[in-house]
Design an enzyme around this catalytic site. Sequence first.
Site, PDB file in Angstrom:
ATOM      1  CE1 TYR A 127      -3.285   2.928   0.612  1.00  0.00           C
ATOM      2  CE2 TYR A 127      -2.121   3.298   2.670  1.00  0.00           C
ATOM      3  CZ  TYR A 127      -3.036   3.710   1.727  1.00  0.00           C
ATOM      4  OH  TYR A 127      -3.691   4.911   1.885  1.00  0.00           O
ATOM      5  CD1 TRP A 152      -3.368   6.649  11.366  1.00  0.00           C
ATOM      6  CD2 TRP A 152      -3.981   6.967  13.486  1.00  0.00           C
ATOM      7  NE1 TRP A 152      -2.425   6.058  12.158  1.00  0.00           N
ATOM      8  CE2 TRP A 152      -2.771   6.237  13.471  1.00  0.00           C
ATOM      9  CE3 TRP A 152      -4.553   7.301  14.711  1.00  0.00           C
ATOM     10  CZ2 TRP A 152      -2.132   5.818  14.636  1.00  0.00           C
ATOM     11  CZ3 TRP A 152      -3.913   6.898  15.868  1.00  0.00           C
ATOM     12  CH2 TRP A 152      -2.720   6.161  15.836  1.00  0.00           C
TER      13      TRP A 152
END
Length: 294
Positions: A127, A152
Amino acid sequence: MTKILITGSKGQVGRCLVEQLNNTIDIEFIALDRNELDITDSTSVEKIVTSFRPNVIINAAAHTAVDRAEEEVDLSYAINRDGPRNIAEAAEKIGAAILHISTDYVFAGDKDGEYVENDETGPQGIYGKSKLAGEIAVAQACHRHIIIRTAWVFSEHGGNFVKSMLRLAESRDTLGIVADQFGGPTYAGDIAAALIKISAAITKGASVEFGIYHYSGMPHVSWYDFAKTIFVEATEQDMLKKPTAINPIATADYPTPAKRPANSKLNNRKIYSQFGIAPSCWPLALKNLKNYTS
């Protein structure tokens, strides 16, 4: 009139962008999801871009399944590198600017203190590697580029940590939450607002320094601390009778296919200095948790 093209319109940031732009005058926008525009198809991308001729393209499309990316390598690079390159090349052809969303995963996560924009990268998994490749592709293809690294991300939409915690609280009395990974939870609505503000600066002809910026939430916390705050808020908002008991655990106690950065703390000073954009206030974004359960 300013014209904005949004890709990845059904993701967390994409949906927030649509909500906010629907209430903004003097902006014409088109928001497309992956069923309406395959960003990995360069012909389709160029056709849309040359037809609509936006001033700004906001690429909110990404392959964000961190663990699945370890198996879906080709797909990750197609969406996170090749797609952004296609968009950036199309933007360059018409003189548009591209705003591209990237991630804290481009860093190894082993630094002491906050990461700044010019720190050495060192992604640990597919990723992060594919997202870093996307950054490079965008920068090479379009000179009017803004790359926003964030971390996040959570919101009322889609799947995210906040919604997972609220769901688990319904069936679990106790949870073990990782306490040795630190970062800044970032509300997707704040990312959307930042992107709109940057778009306005570009289209109004302000002196804009193109390049990489960091944008995330403050204060920095661990996943354990973040979860604790979520459950306290849920209790105060009468969604839980009492805060769910949580135990701090180590990353080693919760093995995953992809390695996560231990340190995802991003320094936000550059984006504030250039655009007056303050860090995302994630505690404020948790004040209406009922919206996260719909």
